[in-house]
Design a protein around this motif. Structure first.
Motif, PDB file in Angstrom:
ATOM      1  N   GLN A  76       6.031   6.623 -13.311  1.00 40.36           N
ATOM      2  CA  GLN A  76       6.788   6.707 -14.593  1.00 40.36           C
ATOM      3  C   GLN A  76       8.089   6.077 -14.871  1.00 40.36           C
ATOM      4  O   GLN A  76       8.621   6.505 -13.548  1.00 40.36           O
ATOM      5  N   ALA A  77       8.477   5.582 -15.600  1.00 43.29           N
ATOM      6  CA  ALA A  77      10.040   5.156 -15.641  1.00 43.29           C
ATOM      7  C   ALA A  77      10.634   4.746 -13.907  1.00 43.29           C
ATOM      8  O   ALA A  77      11.666   4.131 -13.887  1.00 43.29           O
ATOM      9  N   GLY A  78       9.141   3.679 -13.652  1.00 40.64           N
ATOM     10  CA  GLY A  78       9.505   2.659 -12.767  1.00 40.64           C
ATOM     11  C   GLY A  78      10.144   3.254 -11.179  1.00 40.64           C
ATOM     12  O   GLY A  78      10.596   2.499 -10.971  1.00 40.64           O
ATOM     13  N   GLY A  79      10.214   4.465 -11.135  1.00 38.64           N
ATOM     14  CA  GLY A  79      10.712   5.208 -10.107  1.00 38.64           C
ATOM     15  C   GLY A  79       9.844   5.564  -8.567  1.00 38.64           C
ATOM     16  O   GLY A  79       9.528   5.740  -7.727  1.00 38.64           O
ATOM     17  N   SER A  80       8.075   4.387  -9.348  1.00 37.99           N
ATOM     18  CA  SER A  80       7.538   4.491  -7.780  1.00 37.99           C
ATOM     19  C   SER A  80       7.943   4.113  -6.413  1.00 37.99           C
ATOM     20  O   SER A  80       9.310   2.766  -6.651  1.00 37.99           O
ATOM     21  N   VAL A  81       7.146   4.360  -5.332  1.00 43.81           N
ATOM     22  CA  VAL A  81       7.089   3.246  -4.458  1.00 43.81           C
ATOM     23  C   VAL A  81       5.988   3.107  -3.983  1.00 43.81           C
ATOM     24  O   VAL A  81       4.740   3.162  -3.406  1.00 43.81           O
ATOM     25  N   HIS A  82       6.272   1.709  -3.024  1.00 48.45           N
ATOM     26  CA  HIS A  82       4.775   0.671  -2.231  1.00 48.45           C
ATOM     27  C   HIS A  82       5.363   1.128  -0.878  1.00 48.45           C
ATOM     28  O   HIS A  82       5.867   1.173  -0.470  1.00 48.45           O
ATOM     29  N   SER A  83       3.967   0.867  -0.072  1.00 51.55           N
ATOM     30  CA  SER A  83       3.033   1.373   1.074  1.00 51.55           C
ATOM     31  C   SER A  83       3.601  -0.088   1.792  1.00 51.55           C
ATOM     32  O   SER A  83       3.635  -1.162   1.151  1.00 51.55           O
ATOM     33  N   ASP A  84       4.335  -0.026   2.350  1.00 47.95           N
ATOM     34  CA  ASP A  84       4.805  -1.004   3.755  1.00 47.95           C
ATOM     35  C   ASP A  84       4.566  -0.926   5.054  1.00 47.95           C
ATOM     36  O   ASP A  84       5.612  -0.115   5.599  1.00 47.95           O
ATOM     37  N   ALA A  85       3.685  -0.500   5.673  1.00 49.89           N
ATOM     38  CA  ALA A  85       3.586  -0.164   7.055  1.00 49.89           C
ATOM     39  C   ALA A  85       3.732  -1.117   7.929  1.00 49.89           C
ATOM     40  O   ALA A  85       3.901  -0.421   8.969  1.00 49.89           O
ATOM     41  N   GLU A  86       4.043  -2.546   7.450  1.00 53.10           N
ATOM     42  CA  GLU A  86       4.768  -3.364   8.560  1.00 53.10           C
ATOM     43  C   GLU A  86       5.501  -3.712   8.754  1.00 53.10           C
ATOM     44  O   GLU A  86       6.366  -3.569   9.506  1.00 53.10           O
ATOM     45  N   THR A  87       6.576  -4.257   7.662  1.00 54.49           N
ATOM     46  CA  THR A  87       7.701  -3.926   7.904  1.00 54.49           C
ATOM     47  C   THR A  87       9.047  -2.787   8.022  1.00 54.49           C
ATOM     48  O   THR A  87       9.786  -3.384   8.012  1.00 54.49           O
ATOM     49  N   ARG A  88       8.523  -2.192   6.834  1.00 55.67           N
ATOM     50  CA  ARG A  88       8.952  -0.427   6.371  1.00 55.67           C
ATOM     51  C   ARG A  88      10.704  -0.999   6.213  1.00 55.67           C
ATOM     52  O   ARG A  88      11.396  -0.463   7.079  1.00 55.67           O
ATOM     53  N   LEU A  89      10.587  -1.941   5.212  1.00 53.45           N
ATOM     54  CA  LEU A  89      11.789  -2.467   4.718  1.00 53.45           C
ATOM     55  C   LEU A  89      12.230  -1.207   3.262  1.00 53.45           C
ATOM     56  O   LEU A  89      11.105   0.330   3.625  1.00 53.45           O
ATOM     57  N   GLY A  90      13.340  -0.752   3.217  1.00 53.17           N
ATOM     58  CA  GLY A  90      13.987   0.343   2.679  1.00 53.17           C
ATOM     59  C   GLY A  90      13.932   0.148   1.140  1.00 53.17           C
ATOM     60  O   GLY A  90      12.950  -0.734   0.473  1.00 53.17           O
ATOM     61  N   GLY A  91      13.173   1.274   0.629  1.00 54.08           N
ATOM     62  CA  GLY A  91      12.698   1.581  -0.360  1.00 54.08           C
ATOM     63  C   GLY A  91      11.420   1.595  -0.398  1.00 54.08           C
ATOM     64  O   GLY A  91      10.471   1.501  -1.562  1.00 54.08           O
ATOM     65  N   THR A  92      10.749   1.734   0.810  1.00 53.43           N
ATOM     66  CA  THR A  92       8.982   2.043   0.472  1.00 53.43           C
ATOM     67  C   THR A  92       8.874   2.709   1.394  1.00 53.43           C
ATOM     68  O   THR A  92       9.102   3.966   2.563  1.00 53.43           O
ATOM     69  N   TRP A  93       7.552   3.076   1.509  1.00 59.96           N
ATOM     70  CA  TRP A  93       7.277   4.226   2.447  1.00 59.96           C
ATOM     71  C   TRP A  93       5.705   3.764   3.624  1.00 59.96           C
ATOM     72  O   TRP A  93       5.249   2.288   2.800  1.00 59.96           O
ATOM     73  N   HIS A  94       5.910   4.827   4.309  1.00 64.80           N
ATOM     74  CA  HIS A  94       4.650   4.783   5.147  1.00 64.80           C
ATOM     75  C   HIS A  94       4.095   5.552   6.051  1.00 64.80           C
ATOM     76  O   HIS A  94       5.021   6.962   6.306  1.00 64.80           O
ATOM     77  N   TRP A  95       2.847   5.819   6.398  1.00 63.57           N
ATOM     78  CA  TRP A  95       2.503   6.945   7.392  1.00 63.57           C
ATOM     79  C   TRP A  95       3.219   7.243   8.137  1.00 63.57           C
ATOM     80  O   TRP A  95       3.659   6.452   9.059  1.00 63.57           O
ATOM     81  N   PRO A  96       3.401   8.703   8.868  1.00 63.09           N
ATOM     82  CA  PRO A  96       4.095   8.861   9.854  1.00 63.09           C
ATOM     83  C   PRO A  96       3.265   8.064  10.633  1.00 63.09           C
ATOM     84  O   PRO A  96       2.428   8.338  11.045  1.00 63.09           O
ATOM     85  N   GLU A  97       4.031   7.788  12.009  1.00 65.31           N
ATOM     86  CA  GLU A  97       3.771   7.616  13.327  1.00 65.31           C
ATOM     87  C   GLU A  97       3.127   8.106  14.157  1.00 65.31           C
ATOM     88  O   GLU A  97       3.215   9.701  13.861  1.00 65.31           O
ATOM     89  N   ARG A  98       1.848   8.769  14.731  1.00 59.34           N
ATOM     90  CA  ARG A  98       0.477   9.513  15.443  1.00 59.34           C
ATOM     91  C   ARG A  98       1.429   9.470  16.781  1.00 59.34           C
ATOM     92  O   ARG A  98       2.177   8.495  17.323  1.00 59.34           O
ATOM     93  N   VAL A  99       2.008  10.228  17.657  1.00 60.03           N
ATOM     94  CA  VAL A  99       2.758  10.516  19.242  1.00 60.03           C
ATOM     95  C   VAL A  99       0.882  10.953  19.846  1.00 60.03           C
ATOM     96  O   VAL A  99       0.506  11.572  19.729  1.00 60.03           O
TER      97      VAL A  99
END
Length: 68
Positions: A45-68
């Protein structure tokens, strides 16, 4: 880091906890982000959500951590 003033901090991967998921868009989540200077909360709510971006990983986005 973006210089247009749209980001308060430089882009960096940080630990976060998914606190909620948008039922209409599973790639849009609410996060509790852990930074060295404190915690930041981005609720759906209130516009604070974050969108997934696994490809470019731009600032302000999220992605699952890399597997090692």
């Amino acid at each position: 880091m973006r210089t247009d003033g749209s980001q308060q901090f430089p882009s960096a991967c940080r630990a976060a906890v998914v606190t909620e998921v948008d039922p209409d868009d599973p790639g849009r989540v609410g996060l509790a982000v852990h930074n060295p200077t404190g915690q930041f909360f981005h609720p759906l709510q209130a516009g604070g959500s974050v969108h997934s971006d696994a490809e470019t990983r731009l600032g302000g986005t999220w992605h699952w951590p890399e597997r090692v």
